[in-house]
Write an enzyme that holds these catalytic residues in place. Sequence first.
Site, PDB file in Angstrom:
ATOM      1  N   CYS A  18      25.491   6.948  51.890  1.00 40.24           N
ATOM      2  CA  CYS A  18      23.917   7.982  52.326  1.00 40.24           C
ATOM      3  C   CYS A  18      22.754   7.792  51.391  1.00 40.24           C
ATOM      4  O   CYS A  18      23.021   8.989  50.669  1.00 40.24           O
ATOM      5  CB  CYS A  18      24.960   8.952  53.187  1.00 40.24           C
ATOM      6  SG  CYS A  18      26.336   9.235  53.800  1.00 40.24           S
ATOM      7  N   CYS A  71      22.462  11.447  50.443  1.00 39.73           N
ATOM      8  CA  CYS A  71      23.347  12.629  50.038  1.00 39.73           C
ATOM      9  C   CYS A  71      23.409  12.253  47.804  1.00 39.73           C
ATOM     10  O   CYS A  71      23.469  11.478  47.639  1.00 39.73           O
ATOM     11  CB  CYS A  71      24.491  11.966  50.251  1.00 39.73           C
ATOM     12  SG  CYS A  71      25.994  13.224  50.585  1.00 39.73           S
ATOM     13  N   CYS A 124      34.169  26.840  55.664  1.00 30.46           N
ATOM     14  CA  CYS A 124      33.811  25.799  55.725  1.00 30.46           C
ATOM     15  C   CYS A 124      34.171  24.835  54.987  1.00 30.46           C
ATOM     16  O   CYS A 124      32.929  25.284  53.716  1.00 30.46           O
ATOM     17  CB  CYS A 124      32.067  25.699  56.695  1.00 30.46           C
ATOM     18  SG  CYS A 124      32.185  23.596  56.583  1.00 30.46           S
ATOM     19  N   CYS A 177      36.446  26.441  59.103  1.00 32.96           N
ATOM     20  CA  CYS A 177      36.114  24.653  59.727  1.00 32.96           C
ATOM     21  C   CYS A 177      36.811  23.467  58.472  1.00 32.96           C
ATOM     22  O   CYS A 177      36.280  24.291  57.227  1.00 32.96           O
ATOM     23  CB  CYS A 177      33.933  25.029  59.737  1.00 32.96           C
ATOM     24  SG  CYS A 177      33.641  23.698  59.780  1.00 32.96           S
ATOM     25  N   CYS A 228      31.248  20.652  65.735  1.00 30.49           N
ATOM     26  CA  CYS A 228      30.172  20.699  65.044  1.00 30.49           C
ATOM     27  C   CYS A 228      29.196  20.118  64.296  1.00 30.49           C
ATOM     28  O   CYS A 228      29.973  19.021  64.152  1.00 30.49           O
ATOM     29  CB  CYS A 228      30.272  21.945  63.358  1.00 30.49           C
ATOM     30  SG  CYS A 228      28.587  22.408  61.791  1.00 30.49           S
ATOM     31  N   ARG A 254      23.021  26.448  64.164  1.00 32.44           N
ATOM     32  CA  ARG A 254      22.576  27.354  62.267  1.00 32.44           C
ATOM     33  C   ARG A 254      21.536  26.232  61.482  1.00 32.44           C
ATOM     34  O   ARG A 254      21.116  25.168  61.659  1.00 32.44           O
ATOM     35  CB  ARG A 254      24.017  26.708  61.906  1.00 32.44           C
ATOM     36  CG  ARG A 254      24.456  27.488  60.208  1.00 32.44           C
ATOM     37  CD  ARG A 254      25.887  26.503  60.058  1.00 32.44           C
ATOM     38  NE  ARG A 254      26.780  26.875  60.817  1.00 32.44           N
ATOM     39  CZ  ARG A 254      27.418  26.182  61.275  1.00 32.44           C
ATOM     40  NH1 ARG A 254      27.763  24.902  61.643  1.00 32.44           N
ATOM     41  NH2 ARG A 254      27.913  26.987  62.314  1.00 32.44           N
TER      42      ARG A 254
HETATM   43  N1  SAM Z   1      31.489  13.489  53.690  1.00 32.50           N
HETATM   44  C1  SAM Z   1      31.414  14.123  54.929  1.00 32.50           C
HETATM   45  C2  SAM Z   1      30.166  13.296  56.654  1.00 32.50           C
HETATM   46  O1  SAM Z   1      29.729  12.653  55.369  1.00 32.50           O
HETATM   47  O2  SAM Z   1      30.538  14.415  57.105  1.00 32.50           O
HETATM   48  C3  SAM Z   1      31.599  15.242  55.137  1.00 32.50           C
HETATM   49  C4  SAM Z   1      30.192  16.141  54.114  1.00 32.50           C
HETATM   50  S1  SAM Z   1      29.171  15.181  53.887  1.00 32.50           S
HETATM   51  C5  SAM Z   1      28.069  16.219  52.753  1.00 32.50           C
HETATM   52  C6  SAM Z   1      28.566  17.284  55.559  1.00 32.50           C
HETATM   53  C7  SAM Z   1      26.421  16.221  55.671  1.00 32.50           C
HETATM   54  O3  SAM Z   1      26.032  17.097  54.624  1.00 32.50           O
HETATM   55  C8  SAM Z   1      26.145  15.198  56.051  1.00 32.50           C
HETATM   56  O4  SAM Z   1      26.271  14.825  57.396  1.00 32.50           O
HETATM   57  C9  SAM Z   1      24.659  15.800  55.730  1.00 32.50           C
HETATM   58  O5  SAM Z   1      24.551  16.426  57.069  1.00 32.50           O
HETATM   59  C10 SAM Z   1      24.351  16.590  54.902  1.00 32.50           C
HETATM   60  N2  SAM Z   1      24.095  16.821  53.859  1.00 32.50           N
HETATM   61  C11 SAM Z   1      24.101  16.351  52.989  1.00 32.50           C
HETATM   62  N3  SAM Z   1      23.455  15.717  51.418  1.00 32.50           N
HETATM   63  C12 SAM Z   1      22.358  16.672  52.017  1.00 32.50           C
HETATM   64  C13 SAM Z   1      20.945  16.726  51.840  1.00 32.50           C
HETATM   65  N4  SAM Z   1      20.640  16.485  50.337  1.00 32.50           N
HETATM   66  N5  SAM Z   1      20.589  17.314  52.808  1.00 32.50           N
HETATM   67  C14 SAM Z   1      20.709  18.369  53.895  1.00 32.50           C
HETATM   68  N6  SAM Z   1      21.669  17.677  54.103  1.00 32.50           N
HETATM   69  C15 SAM Z   1      22.878  16.587  53.419  1.00 32.50           C
HETATM   70  C1  DTB Z   2      26.226  20.833  57.608  1.00 33.95           C
HETATM   71  O1  DTB Z   2      25.349  20.051  58.414  1.00 33.95           O
HETATM   72  N1  DTB Z   2      25.148  21.014  56.370  1.00 33.95           N
HETATM   73  C2  DTB Z   2      26.439  21.402  54.927  1.00 33.95           C
HETATM   74  C3  DTB Z   2      27.666  20.788  55.739  1.00 33.95           C
HETATM   75  N2  DTB Z   2      26.842  20.700  57.153  1.00 33.95           N
HETATM   76  C4  DTB Z   2      28.801  20.290  55.057  1.00 33.95           C
HETATM   77  C5  DTB Z   2      26.214  20.707  54.165  1.00 33.95           C
HETATM   78  C6  DTB Z   2      24.355  20.437  52.930  1.00 33.95           C
HETATM   79  C7  DTB Z   2      25.122  19.633  52.334  1.00 33.95           C
HETATM   80  C8  DTB Z   2      23.636  19.793  51.428  1.00 33.95           C
HETATM   81  C9  DTB Z   2      23.361  19.214  50.104  1.00 33.95           C
HETATM   82  C10 DTB Z   2      24.183  19.499  49.464  1.00 33.95           C
HETATM   83  O2  DTB Z   2      24.604  20.677  48.840  1.00 33.95           O
HETATM   84  O3  DTB Z   2      25.206  18.595  48.934  1.00 33.95           O
HETATM   85 FE1  SF4 Z   3      27.629  10.664  53.531  1.00 37.64          FE
HETATM   86 FE2  SF4 Z   3      27.624  12.224  51.145  1.00 37.64          FE
HETATM   87 FE3  SF4 Z   3      29.090  12.280  52.917  1.00 37.64          FE
HETATM   88 FE4  SF4 Z   3      29.574  10.969  51.786  1.00 37.64          FE
HETATM   89  S1  SF4 Z   3      30.321  12.839  51.205  1.00 37.64           S
HETATM   90  S2  SF4 Z   3      29.924  10.407  53.975  1.00 37.64           S
HETATM   91  S3  SF4 Z   3      27.599  10.007  50.969  1.00 37.64           S
HETATM   92  S4  SF4 Z   3      27.000  12.377  53.149  1.00 37.64           S
END
Ligand code: SAM
Ligand code: DTB
Ligand code: SF4
Length: 308
Positions: free
Chosen positions: A54, A57, A94, A126, A186, A258
């Site tokens: 992603c 991320c 969460c 959550c 969610c 949210r």
């Molecule tokens: N790995 C799981 C997944 O991807 O569903 C759960 C954790 S992931 C970090 C959850 C969410 O965090 C992602 O779907 C994304 O919407 C959000 N997220 C991750 N990095 C982000 C960023 N740099 N800015 C904003 N939202 C972010």
């Molecule tokens: C969501 O929609 N936003 C949160 C939560 N679900 C898990 C995560 C935001 C992550 C922002 C980047 C970070 O702190 O790693």
């Molecule tokens: Fe994608 Fe980050 Fe979730 Fe991994 S933790 S699936 S790289 S959003």
Amino acid sequence: MTKFNLEDIKKLIFLPLNDLIFMAQNTHKKHFKTNDFQLASLMSIKTGSCPEDCKYCPQSAHFNVDLKKEKLVEVSKVKKAAELAKQNGADRFCMGAAWKKLPEGKDFNKVIEMIRTVKSLELEACVTLGSITEVQAKELKKAGLDAYNHNIDTSPEFYKEIISTRNFEERLDTIKNVRKAGISVCCGGIIGMGETWDDRAKMLEVLANLDPFPESVPINALVPTKGTPLENREPIKPFDMVRMIAVTRIIMPTTRVRLSAGRKELSPETQMLCFLAGANSIFYGDTLLTTANNEMVEDRKLIAEFSG
Ligand code: SAM
Ligand code: DTB
Ligand code: SF4
């Protein structure tokens, strides 16, 4: 409940803010008490080394980000963090893990224990753990899980530009499994990744036409992180966030909207506009998953100003 198609959603998006916020306010007031505001605290229970790519991320193993990686933490650490969140006034706790999919065995059992621990503190629980099967979802439900976060993140079309290691359909499959287990869904997305308004409208169309639509919808602004492919993205326009929130409120009247990641870059005035446009939840606590969040004292002041 009214169903909204893509054209309806696009019309809403481009309304004068005056009309858009008025509509959103009306909808909000019809479905929620003014003071109903949810504070959700976040904890990263497994950090970094994620096999997915992603582009937004910091936790993906594909990029070179300065990040302290951590295996699944101990249940005692979760207990401490949840107790602190509760003391600080959080309603929901969460837990997020950087997994592609929820593993079986030892780690699965530990997550079950974590959910039980959070529930014993009378917090809403959550988790966001990547893809899960229907059987796994049912086990999480049995442990007392209230909600599962699994974002679609953007439009089906733009998804391919952002993630190559999974597809949009797989996201929808997990959401179905969560639903079948009777867990609240969610599900939301991110703005500011280079998507067009058309993509944003399409994302909202998918969310609003899930049957039923998600119980909560996080709208994140990209937190650009050094080392990720999106590190140099321009910050979103604050009014774009207000518009996204307002349209989300109108097309999913009873959902909890949210105002999520990226709030640190928004002024208190913009955040207040988002609340007036129908946001009734924030992530609350020092950190999101790996990045910093707004100060809790400041958040408490802002919410008190908004809803008493
Ligand atoms: N790995 C799981 C997944 O991807 O569903 C759960 C954790 S992931 C970090 C959850 C969410 O965090 C992602 O779907 C994304 O919407 C959000 N997220 C991750 N990095 C982000 C960023 N740099 N800015 C904003 N939202 C972010
Ligand atoms: C969501 O929609 N936003 C949160 C939560 N679900 C898990 C995560 C935001 C992550 C922002 C980047 C970070 O702190 O790693
Ligand atoms: Fe994608 Fe980050 Fe979730 Fe991994 S933790 S699936 S790289 S959003």
